[in-house]
Design a protein around this motif. Structure first.
Motif, PDB file in Angstrom:
ATOM      1  N   ALA A  11       0.798  -1.218   0.035  1.00 15.05           N
ATOM      2  CA  ALA A  11      -0.025  -0.160   0.099  1.00 15.05           C
ATOM      3  C   ALA A  11       0.877   1.119  -0.047  1.00 15.05           C
ATOM      4  O   ALA A  11       1.888   1.386   0.503  1.00 15.05           O
ATOM      5  CB  ALA A  11      -0.906   0.093   1.103  1.00 15.05           C
ATOM      6  N   ALA A  15      -1.507   6.087   2.405  1.00 15.07           N
ATOM      7  CA  ALA A  15      -2.888   5.302   2.705  1.00 15.07           C
ATOM      8  C   ALA A  15      -3.043   4.905   4.221  1.00 15.07           C
ATOM      9  O   ALA A  15      -2.221   4.530   4.883  1.00 15.07           O
ATOM     10  CB  ALA A  15      -2.876   4.022   1.867  1.00 15.07           C
ATOM     11  N   SER A  16      -4.535   5.216   4.530  1.00 16.02           N
ATOM     12  CA  SER A  16      -4.599   4.824   5.814  1.00 16.02           C
ATOM     13  C   SER A  16      -6.177   4.090   5.956  1.00 16.02           C
ATOM     14  O   SER A  16      -6.916   4.328   4.852  1.00 16.02           O
ATOM     15  CB  SER A  16      -4.682   5.845   7.002  1.00 16.02           C
ATOM     16  OG  SER A  16      -5.520   6.855   6.490  1.00 16.02           O
ATOM     17  N   ALA A  17      -6.342   3.265   6.949  1.00 19.55           N
ATOM     18  CA  ALA A  17      -7.789   2.698   7.009  1.00 19.55           C
ATOM     19  C   ALA A  17      -8.797   3.543   7.892  1.00 19.55           C
ATOM     20  O   ALA A  17      -8.248   4.619   8.810  1.00 19.55           O
ATOM     21  CB  ALA A  17      -7.613   1.532   7.816  1.00 19.55           C
ATOM     22  N   HIS A  18      -9.893   3.851   7.293  1.00 21.91           N
ATOM     23  CA  HIS A  18     -10.952   4.693   7.993  1.00 21.91           C
ATOM     24  C   HIS A  18     -11.696   3.950   8.150  1.00 21.91           C
ATOM     25  O   HIS A  18     -12.643   3.332   7.465  1.00 21.91           O
ATOM     26  CB  HIS A  18     -11.245   5.821   7.172  1.00 21.91           C
ATOM     27  CG  HIS A  18     -10.153   6.923   6.781  1.00 21.91           C
ATOM     28  ND1 HIS A  18      -9.863   7.796   7.621  1.00 21.91           N
ATOM     29  CD2 HIS A  18      -9.472   6.930   5.484  1.00 21.91           C
ATOM     30  CE1 HIS A  18      -8.845   8.611   6.885  1.00 21.91           C
ATOM     31  NE2 HIS A  18      -8.712   7.852   6.028  1.00 21.91           N
ATOM     32  N   ASP A  19     -12.280   3.859   9.655  1.00 21.44           N
ATOM     33  CA  ASP A  19     -13.501   3.164  10.065  1.00 21.44           C
ATOM     34  C   ASP A  19     -14.520   4.192  10.525  1.00 21.44           C
ATOM     35  O   ASP A  19     -14.615   4.876  11.334  1.00 21.44           O
ATOM     36  CB  ASP A  19     -13.189   2.081  11.475  1.00 21.44           C
ATOM     37  CG  ASP A  19     -14.456   1.513  11.810  1.00 21.44           C
ATOM     38  OD1 ASP A  19     -15.376   1.389  11.013  1.00 21.44           O
ATOM     39  OD2 ASP A  19     -14.253   0.756  12.814  1.00 21.44           O
ATOM     40  N   ARG A  20     -15.503   4.106   9.788  1.00 23.04           N
ATOM     41  CA  ARG A  20     -16.734   5.412   9.677  1.00 23.04           C
ATOM     42  C   ARG A  20     -17.575   4.881  10.969  1.00 23.04           C
ATOM     43  O   ARG A  20     -18.513   5.697  11.188  1.00 23.04           O
ATOM     44  CB  ARG A  20     -17.563   5.403   8.416  1.00 23.04           C
ATOM     45  CG  ARG A  20     -16.445   6.179   7.590  1.00 23.04           C
ATOM     46  CD  ARG A  20     -17.334   6.456   6.160  1.00 23.04           C
ATOM     47  NE  ARG A  20     -15.945   6.998   5.348  1.00 23.04           N
ATOM     48  CZ  ARG A  20     -16.232   7.138   3.912  1.00 23.04           C
ATOM     49  NH1 ARG A  20     -17.353   6.668   3.371  1.00 23.04           N
ATOM     50  NH2 ARG A  20     -15.412   7.365   3.062  1.00 23.04           N
ATOM     51  N   TRP A  22     -17.179   3.468  13.838  1.00 20.55           N
ATOM     52  CA  TRP A  22     -16.187   3.198  15.326  1.00 20.55           C
ATOM     53  C   TRP A  22     -17.148   3.948  16.380  1.00 20.55           C
ATOM     54  O   TRP A  22     -17.113   3.470  17.582  1.00 20.55           O
ATOM     55  CB  TRP A  22     -14.973   3.854  15.338  1.00 20.55           C
ATOM     56  CG  TRP A  22     -14.656   5.192  15.307  1.00 20.55           C
ATOM     57  CD1 TRP A  22     -14.568   5.872  14.169  1.00 20.55           C
ATOM     58  CD2 TRP A  22     -14.707   6.022  16.419  1.00 20.55           C
ATOM     59  NE1 TRP A  22     -14.454   7.364  14.514  1.00 20.55           N
ATOM     60  CE2 TRP A  22     -14.610   7.533  15.961  1.00 20.55           C
ATOM     61  CE3 TRP A  22     -14.639   5.845  17.741  1.00 20.55           C
ATOM     62  CZ2 TRP A  22     -14.241   8.424  16.649  1.00 20.55           C
ATOM     63  CZ3 TRP A  22     -14.664   7.011  18.542  1.00 20.55           C
ATOM     64  CH2 TRP A  22     -14.507   8.012  17.936  1.00 20.55           C
TER      65      TRP A  22
END
Length: 57
Positions: A11, A15-20, A22
């Motif tokens: 990656a 890039a980062s992960a987004h948890d909408r 949470w």
């Protein structure tokens, strides 16, 4: 056979992960913990073993 293996692709650094969801998950966690606490205190009270010290613990 002609496709690259995406499982090993790197990656990009930005890039980062987004948890909408949470906030909802956190709220549900506290609701479940609260429901379990109330259930345990009610069962403890109905069996006659409830004391203030047990309730505080």
């Amino acid at each position: 056979m002609g496709r690259p293996d995406d499982a090993h692709a790197q990656a990009p650094a930005h890039a980062s992960a987004h948890d909408r969801l949470w906030r909802r998950d956190l709220r549900d966690t506290f609701r479940c913990a609260g429901a379990l606490l109330v259930l345990l205190l009610v069962v403890d009270h109905l069996t006659g073993h409830f004391t203030l010290w047990r309730g505080a613990l």
